[in-house]
Every structure is written in structure tokens, then in C-alpha cells.
Write an enzyme that holds these catalytic residues in place. Structure first.
Site, PDB file in Angstrom:
ATOM      1  N   ARG A 137      20.362  11.706  22.833  1.00  0.00           N
ATOM      2  CA  ARG A 137      19.832  10.372  23.121  1.00  0.00           C
ATOM      3  C   ARG A 137      20.981   9.543  23.686  1.00  0.00           C
ATOM      4  NH1 ARG A 137      15.505  12.267  23.105  1.00  0.00           N
ATOM      5  NH2 ARG A 137      13.678  11.688  21.868  1.00  0.00           N
ATOM      6  N   GLU A 174      16.880   3.434  28.914  1.00  0.00           N
ATOM      7  CA  GLU A 174      16.199   4.229  29.941  1.00  0.00           C
ATOM      8  C   GLU A 174      15.057   3.387  30.486  1.00  0.00           C
ATOM      9  OE1 GLU A 174      15.087   8.103  28.519  1.00  0.00           O
ATOM     10  OE2 GLU A 174      17.135   8.561  27.926  1.00  0.00           O
ATOM     11  N   HIS A 213      16.036  12.140  31.980  1.00  0.00           N
ATOM     12  CA  HIS A 213      15.384  12.628  30.746  1.00  0.00           C
ATOM     13  C   HIS A 213      14.347  13.728  31.047  1.00  0.00           C
ATOM     14  CE1 HIS A 213      14.715  11.288  26.335  1.00  0.00           C
ATOM     15  NE2 HIS A 213      14.491  12.584  26.469  1.00  0.00           N
TER      16      HIS A 213
END
Ligand code: DGY
Length: 329
Positions: free
Chosen positions: A239, A268, A287
């Protein structure tokens, strides 16, 4: 009898959706951008169940909404750091997630990032596309060998272990740091336990495989970069919040470390003015570490299994807040 209402915040693979649709009244959010928190809240709280993505912020305020009919959340990911699990548990809402099925796919990607950063594949590709094909020369785009190097894994759960298996094929020395020792696996995988400092000081590649929590937020920051080798390459498929991005930018710029390659950022999407975007020794993927077609279908099936179980009053097969089942007992 009317069917339960489901709000699905992103289209999911059709084969899994087909198993769900006969049993429910549904709405699928089709816009390019995720629903705003207001829309998400309005639609979810007028539904019986929510099929959510990691881009949906399901915080305490979300769960505290008065008059909600929401009874189940099924999240389309293994990580649930976007969800306040204690708030969900307090409201007796089980939260499903999709562990296990994305391990190998994510490990493939972590290894791909490692190779791409070490061997400067993205830089080379960018130069070629910009019409810059430097004449072949001994020092053109030279990088670092992956084979034989020392790999430090921070976090040694399913994905960390899958990366270690791949590293064996590259004759790497593998160190791992984790909350617990895995004596059984040390022999099987040829890995050795090390302290966090030893990993930082000795590794050529450092790959992160830990959950984001208040304890791991910015675990890798200025002090940690100071301890790394100048040829170190940082890989993050965990993360974004685990790494302090400002400190990372400074470390890359000042040559404290050689390169970094990440699949996750904080926030993000990454901010347009992030200094990381200007650095040639930085690879940023949006991602997609678990984004193989087969794995996304497997994740969808689990998300549907969780939903169907919850709607039938059964225990979710993959529940991220099992305390919900013992609450008040
Ligand atoms: C997850 O499932 O948590 C992953 O980050 C998705 O790629």
C-alpha cells in the site's frame, strides 16, 4: 417476495456477475470515476448489500449513517484498509474480502517491477519512443543484476513467500522481516529471518508485503532510506501509505538509493504535482499488480460467494471482521 438490493461500485467480470444477478435487484456504477462519497452513501444505505472496491472510503461516518438498510459489504480485494472494520462490526455488518487468489499474480508483478527497475526497462522504452536510440555503448542504460543479489522482504505472508519462491530461481539471497519467525519455511524456501535494520542495511532489493495500519504507516521514511545501500531498489506492491513519498523522492534524487518501482501510491491516484513523477529512476504502475484476467475473475467469484452467503444468512466464507459473528455472545 422482493429480491435483495445490491449496489456494485464497478463493473465486475461477467461470469461471476451472472451467478449473482438472478438472485438480486442490482445497480452497477458505470462511470469512469468511482461514485462520490455522497452517492456511494446514498445508494449503499438504500441497499441490502454493497459490492465495494478499494477506492471506496467506507469509514466510520459511512457506517454511522442513520436509517440504513445495509447488511453486508463484499469488497473486491484482499486489502480492506479503506474500510473501518470496527465500525462495520459495531453495526453488525460482515465485510467480505478476497484473500489467497491474487498471491501468485501479485508476486509475478513484484518480480516484474524488480527486473524493470534494476535493468532500466521503462527508461529504455521511453527513450526509444522519444526517438532517442543511443548508439550501443558499454555504459548505455547500465543497471543492476537481479540474479545473485540480496532481496529483503518486509512482511512474509502469502505474497512475500511467493516472491521468495521466485527469487530462488534467480539465485538470490533472501532475508525476511515479519511479526513472527517462520522456522518451517526458512529451510523450505532457503530464507533467513533478519531485523528491519538488517534488511535495510544489507539488501540490494527491498520488497514490501505488509498491510497498511497505523503501525505501518510511513514505516519506510527518511531514517530508513538513510540506512539503505546506495544501490538499493525499493519495490512496493503493498500500500502506498507504507512509504513516505516525500522522503522517497529525496532519497531517489540524492542518490541515497538507486531506484524504486511501485504499484501503489499515497494517495491514489498520485497527485499530478508529485515529485516522484519527474524522476527517471522511479517506476509507477496504477495499482495493477493483481490485474490478470484469471485472477480478477477469481476475485469476482469470491466476492459473489461472500455476497450470496451473506444474503442467505450464512457466514461469509472470507470475512475480514469475524468478530461480527461473536459480537454480544
Ligand atoms: C488487494 O486486493 O488488496 C490488491 O491491492 C488489489 O490489487
Amino acid at each position: 417476495m422482493s429480491k435483495p438490493k445490491i449496489f456494485i461500485t464497478r463493473p465486475i467480470p461477467q461470469l461471476a456477475l451472472d451467478r449473482l444477478l438472478p438472485h438480486v435487484d442490482y445497480e452497477i456504477w458505470q462511470e469512469q470515476q468511482p461514485p462520490s462519497i455522497e452517492i456511494l452513501s446514498k445508494k449503499a444505505h438504500a441497499s441490502d448489500a454493497l459490492l465495494s472496491m478499494l477506492s471506496d472510503p467506507l469509514n466510520a461516518t459511512f457506517f454511522d449513517a442513520p436509517g440504513s438498510t445495509l447488511k453486508i459489504v463484499s469488497q473486491f480485494s484482499v486489502g480492506v484498509d479503506n474500510i473501518d472494520l470496527s465500525a462495520a462490526t459495531n453495526h453488525e455488518i460482515p465485510v467480505g474480502h478476497t484473500p489467497g487468489v491474487l498471491t501468485e499474480t501479485t508476486a509475478d508483478f513484484a518480480f516484474g517491477l524488480m527486473l524493470a527497475a534494476a535493468r532500466r526497462i521503462v527508461e529504455g522504452n521511453n527513450e526509444v519512443r522519444q526517438g532517442i536510440w543511443r548508439p550501443w555503448g558499454p555504459d548505455v542504460l547500465t543497471g543492476y543484476d537481479v540474479h545473485g543479489a540480496t532481496l529483503g522482504l518486509i512482511g512474509f505472508g502469502r505474497i512475500g513467500q511467493a516472491v521468495a519462491r521466485r527469487a530462488a530461481g534467480f539465485s538470490m539471497k533472501v532475508l525476511y522481516f515479519d511479526r513472527s519467525h517462520h522456522a518451517d519455511l526458512e529451510q523450505e524456501l532457503g530464507v533467513a529471518y533478519a531485523s528491519l535494520d538488517q534488511i535495510l542495511e544489507q539488501s540490494d532489493f527491498i520488497s514490501l508485503h505488509i498491510y497498511l495500519s497505523p503501525e505501518t504507516h510511513h514505516l519506510i521514511g527518511k531514517l530508513e532510506f538513510e540506512k539503505m545501500k546506495p544501490n538499493a531498489i525499493l519495490i512496493n506492491t503493498a500500500r502506498g501509505g507504507v512509504v513516505d513519498h516525500q522522503a522517497l523522492a529525496v532519497a531517489l534524487k540524492n542518490g541515497k538509493i538507486a531506484a524504486a518501482a511501485v504499484d501503489v501510491t499515497e494517495p491514489e491516484p498520485i497527485q499530478n504535482d508529485s515529485p516522484l513523477l519527474d524522476l527517471p529512476n522511479m517506476i509507477i504502475a496504477p495499482h495493477i499488480a493483481s490485474a490478470s484476467k484469471a485472477t480478477r475473475l477469481r476475485m469476482a467469484h469470491i466476492a459473489v460467494d461472500n455476497l450470496l452467503a451473506g444474503l442467505e444468512g450464512r457466514r461469509l466464507p472470507f470475512c475480514a471482521n469475524p468478530a461480527v459473528y461473536t459480537k454480544g455472545k
